[in-house]
Enzyme design. Structure first.
Site, PDB file in Angstrom:
ATOM      1  N   SER A 141       0.845  -1.193   0.000  1.00  0.00           N
ATOM      2  CA  SER A 141       0.000   0.000   0.000  1.00  0.00           C
ATOM      3  C   SER A 141       0.880   1.242   0.000  1.00  0.00           C
ATOM      4  O   SER A 141       2.025   1.192   0.463  1.00  0.00           O
ATOM      5  CB  SER A 141      -0.901   0.007   1.240  1.00  0.00           C
ATOM      6  N   TYR A 156      -1.163  -1.128  10.510  1.00  0.00           N
ATOM      7  CA  TYR A 156      -1.280  -1.513   9.097  1.00  0.00           C
ATOM      8  C   TYR A 156      -0.113  -0.949   8.303  1.00  0.00           C
ATOM      9  O   TYR A 156       0.553  -1.676   7.550  1.00  0.00           O
ATOM     10  CB  TYR A 156      -2.608  -1.024   8.525  1.00  0.00           C
TER      11      TYR A 156
END
Length: 242
Positions: free
Chosen positions: A144, A157
């Site tokens: 990401s 995350y």
């Protein structure tokens, strides 16, 4: 249609929905034999119903990747059944909510890091002997933009994805003289449950479907993949001309 992954044995995690399910269906269309991992057996079975329209049924492995010892058991089972592995797609991940980093409960922090990072290391370690037996092994981990561009409240995350990127690039450097191609892909924003969780105000109709980016995964998985040790945006791969 030329099947670009014909007879390749491919393992995909997080394969019951979203990007993982879309990639599984596309790989099936391209001729791959699939091993699919996710927590929900019923959702895996729905994906397999679609896969069987294009070829043989997938091997369905319903379990939680945080059960780390089972990953070694899985690798032994795959060795007995297939003898090798051509493609590993590490897609499974959890967000865990957006909150100040010091407010994250320890149990939540450890669950996110285990799912997004430790499980992928265990997969890589356990599956490496099988990948070594492939003439053209391909490893794809999903990352990401928050791995390299700090965003407030993305906590565990973002940390897990940053560590995943470093792990993958170190491994790519270590095996650069072999036939492997090891890369990371950033899908960007697509219509998935996770995207809805982190962007609740986003109009989903403005985002691409997971199926729209599966070509990028095929390009990373096929024999002619030109990349190694890179972090690539899905849209950049789609724009690339051979």
């Amino acid at each position: 249609m030329t099947q670009r992954l014909k007879n390749k044995v491919a393992l995909i995690t997080g394969a019951s929905r979203g990007i993982g399910a879309a990639v599984a269906k596309r790989f099936a269309q391209e001729g791959a034999q699939l091993i699919l991992i996710a927590r929900s057996s019923s959702d895996l079975e729905k994906v397999d119903d679609e896969i069987q329209k294009y070829g043989p049924p997938a091997v369905l492995v319903p379990f939680d990747l945080t059960d780390l010892p089972r990953i070694d058991d899985l690798a032994r089972s795959l060795a007995d059944r297939f003898g090798h592995l051509d493609i590993l797609v590490g897609n499974a991940a959890i967000l865990g909510g957006l909150t100040p980093i010091t407010h994250i409960k320890p149990s939540v922090w450890h669950h996110i890091i285990t799912t997004n990072l430790h499980a992928n290391w265990h997969l890589l370690r356990a599956c490496e002997p099988l990948l070594m037996k492939s003439a053209e092994a391909r490893i794809i981990f999903v990352t990401s933009e928050v791995a390299s561009d700090p965003h407030a409240y993305w906590g565990a995350y973002a940390v897990s994805k940053a560590a995943l990127e470093m792990m993958t690039k170190i491994y790519a450097a270590e095996i650069k003289h072999k036939g492997f191609k090891v890369n990371l892909i950033d899908p960007g924003s697509v219509q998935t449950d996770m995207c809805a969780e982190w962007m609740p105000g986003e109009d989903p109709s403005s985002l691409p479907f997971p199926e729209d980016i599966t070509e990028a995964f095929v390009r990373l998985a096929e024999s002619s993949c030109p990349w190694h040790g890179e972090t690539l945006k899905a849209q950049d791969i789609l724009l690339w001309k051979k």
